[in-house]
Design a protein around this motif. Structure first.
Motif, PDB file in Angstrom:
ATOM      1  N   CYS A  74      -3.124   6.943   3.847  1.00  0.00           N
ATOM      2  CA  CYS A  74      -2.079   7.275   3.047  1.00  0.00           C
ATOM      3  C   CYS A  74      -1.930   6.246   2.032  1.00  0.00           C
ATOM      4  CB  CYS A  74      -0.816   7.312   3.850  1.00  0.00           C
ATOM      5  SG  CYS A  74       0.791   7.454   2.593  1.00  0.00           S
ATOM      6  N   GLN A  78       5.663   6.122  -5.393  1.00  0.00           N
ATOM      7  CA  GLN A  78       5.736   7.389  -4.723  1.00  0.00           C
ATOM      8  C   GLN A  78       4.922   7.374  -3.283  1.00  0.00           C
ATOM      9  OE1 GLN A  78       5.359  11.079  -7.045  1.00  0.00           O
ATOM     10  NE2 GLN A  78       5.241   9.749  -8.514  1.00  0.00           N
ATOM     11  N   VAL A  79       3.754   6.757  -3.407  1.00  0.00           N
ATOM     12  CA  VAL A  79       3.044   6.337  -2.347  1.00  0.00           C
ATOM     13  C   VAL A  79       3.438   5.584  -1.395  1.00  0.00           C
ATOM     14  CG1 VAL A  79       0.693   5.561  -1.911  1.00  0.00           C
ATOM     15  CG2 VAL A  79       0.862   6.992  -3.677  1.00  0.00           C
ATOM     16  N   ARG A 135       6.527   5.079  -0.796  1.00  0.00           N
ATOM     17  CA  ARG A 135       7.796   5.639  -0.163  1.00  0.00           C
ATOM     18  C   ARG A 135       7.318   6.718   0.679  1.00  0.00           C
ATOM     19  NH1 ARG A 135      11.380   9.623  -3.386  1.00  0.00           N
ATOM     20  NH2 ARG A 135      10.590   8.404  -5.131  1.00  0.00           N
ATOM     21  N   PHE A 136       6.257   7.705   0.531  1.00  0.00           N
ATOM     22  CA  PHE A 136       5.703   8.377   1.177  1.00  0.00           C
ATOM     23  C   PHE A 136       5.267   7.691   2.536  1.00  0.00           C
ATOM     24  CE2 PHE A 136       2.635  11.167   3.369  1.00  0.00           C
ATOM     25  CZ  PHE A 136       2.859  12.579   2.943  1.00  0.00           C
ATOM     26  N   GLY A 137       4.525   6.612   2.379  1.00  0.00           N
ATOM     27  CA  GLY A 137       3.852   5.968   3.631  1.00  0.00           C
ATOM     28  C   GLY A 137       5.022   5.379   4.456  1.00  0.00           C
ATOM     29  N   ASN A 183       8.332   6.548   4.460  1.00  0.00           N
ATOM     30  CA  ASN A 183       8.931   7.550   5.378  1.00  0.00           C
ATOM     31  C   ASN A 183       8.199   8.008   6.358  1.00  0.00           C
ATOM     32  OD1 ASN A 183      11.103   7.338   3.402  1.00  0.00           O
ATOM     33  ND2 ASN A 183      10.415   9.085   2.248  1.00  0.00           N
ATOM     34  N   GLY A 184       6.766   8.221   6.066  1.00  0.00           N
ATOM     35  CA  GLY A 184       5.988   8.706   7.362  1.00  0.00           C
ATOM     36  C   GLY A 184       6.095   7.732   8.720  1.00  0.00           C
ATOM     37  N   LEU A 185       6.431   6.439   8.426  1.00  0.00           N
ATOM     38  CA  LEU A 185       7.045   5.592   9.599  1.00  0.00           C
ATOM     39  C   LEU A 185       8.240   5.791  10.141  1.00  0.00           C
ATOM     40  CD1 LEU A 185       4.774   2.467   8.820  1.00  0.00           C
ATOM     41  CD2 LEU A 185       4.401   4.132  10.412  1.00  0.00           C
TER      42      LEU A 185
END
Lengths: 213, 213
Positions: free
Chosen positions: A174, A199-200, A202-204, A206-208
């Motif tokens: 990611c 954004q990247v 945050r995505f990563g 949040n993924g955790l």
DNA sequence: TTGACAACATACTCAGTAGTATGATCACAT
DNA sequence: ATGTGATCATACTACTGAGTATGTTGTCAA
């Protein structure tokens, strides 16, 4: 006085760096096997002679690009592990700097992605094989920096994941993803980069399962 | 009667599929340019003649593998868009089936990843160029299936993201990641796959800010 | 001045590979 | 039986590209 150490970064070293830069861009665009040494030379406006004077083989050139890419990553991320922030905060800062590397030194990072598996298959001399193993090790050490903070953050209850190995793989894929799809906008370069990075990351995170800040 | 349509999947079509399977594995392991037609033939225990009888060129073979991979993805995911579940639920199911494709048909999906950019650079005949554009279009249509549900789910407030394009790129990179690192365990195959799928999907949806089920 | 070496350019070799041309085999329809 | 086309194998061609051998130029030390 006037010792060789004083002009350490003079012409010859600059020539090497210029080659590495051109090689990184070539490898990024066409991949390892589709890139010919003549391609790199053409991009530099010179001939193979110059490249083979500085690098023993195509694989050596690729390995040098890989090594430089990893060195830049360590230089950006490793200092953060020595701060006294919480594991969660460290993880966030490390992720941010990592993604920043992806967008600012993209050609090198793409080579790092394509990586060592590529070099391992195919006939290699024993020395090349050793070099490859060292490079693999450096990548493992790098991901271990993140792994350590992930485990602490999980112990703190701020992130959740099942299998550490899987979580690391997905997180890195990611965070690395900009090397595939990021194209810098001409205007607003820094602002554009920062937006993508945020954004990247945050995505990563949040993924955790990390809560928003 | 006894019309040719009755034996649609007889020997010749099986031969084609066998070639596609071997080609997918070769391309997965060594990449497009590092894979020679002779490699694929060797894996099949035959010669180039057989391959060039069924496919016009190396690029055509690659494109055929790509096409088949995309067809399998559509067959698995597209039906889900016609159910009457919520956008959030659709997104979850689609992601799950997508990741399942990644682990069950990995060689083909790796080729889909390497994809069309690879084919676009390099000299192509006009027909090959058209075929490449069609394949690119099919991939865009596929990602549009997800994009639509992402927008609805955002409107429902069940997911959050800033830029749709960035979110789609990161989500897909994340969901596709098993094509790089997944190695099936010998025992407990199905259970192992399910566990990986669940973790990857959870990571991806959490990345979009979706609450845990 | 000159010898030595770095930093290339030039001009090759040679192995691998995409693609082709052609021959062999077999099923099947007439 | 026989011709016909599909399905391959065999035996080529032509070319690309990695690596090498050697020549050339500038620089710098003694």
């Amino acid at each position: 006085m006037g010792s060789p150490a004083l002009r350490e970064n003079s012409a010859p070293e600059n020539s090497r760096l210029e080659i590495l830069q051109a090689a990184a861009e070539s490898f990024e665009q066409r991949g390892f096997s589709a890139t010919s040494i003549d391609d790199v030379a053409r991009m530099l406006g010179c001939t193979k002679g110059r490249i083979y004077h500085h690098f023993g083989s195509k694989a050596d050139l690729f390995a040098a690009v890989f090594r430089l890419g990893m060195e830049m990553n360590f230089a950006a991320v490793e200092p953060l592990t020595h701060t006294d922030a919480s594991a969660t905060e460290k993880l966030r800062m490390m992720a941010e700097e990592h993604v920043r590397q992806m967008v600012t030194t993209k050609p090198f990072q793409r080579v790092v992605w394509d990586g060592v598996e590529l070099l391992m298959r195919g006939a290699l001399t024993p020395e090349q094989r050793d070099e490859c193993l060292r490079l693999q090790q450096s990548r493992k050490r790098y991901s271990a920096l993140f792994r350590a903070q992930m485990e602490k953050a999980k112990a703190d209850g701020t992130v959740q994941y099942d299998d550490l190995s899987v979580a690391t793989q997905v997180l890195f894929t990611c965070l690395n993803s900009p090397v595939f799809w990021y194209r810098p906008r001409i205007a607003d370069l820094r602002k554009d980069q920062d937006a993508v990075i945020e954004q990247v990351v945050r995505f990563g995170l949040n993924g955790l399962g990390m809560k928003e800040a």
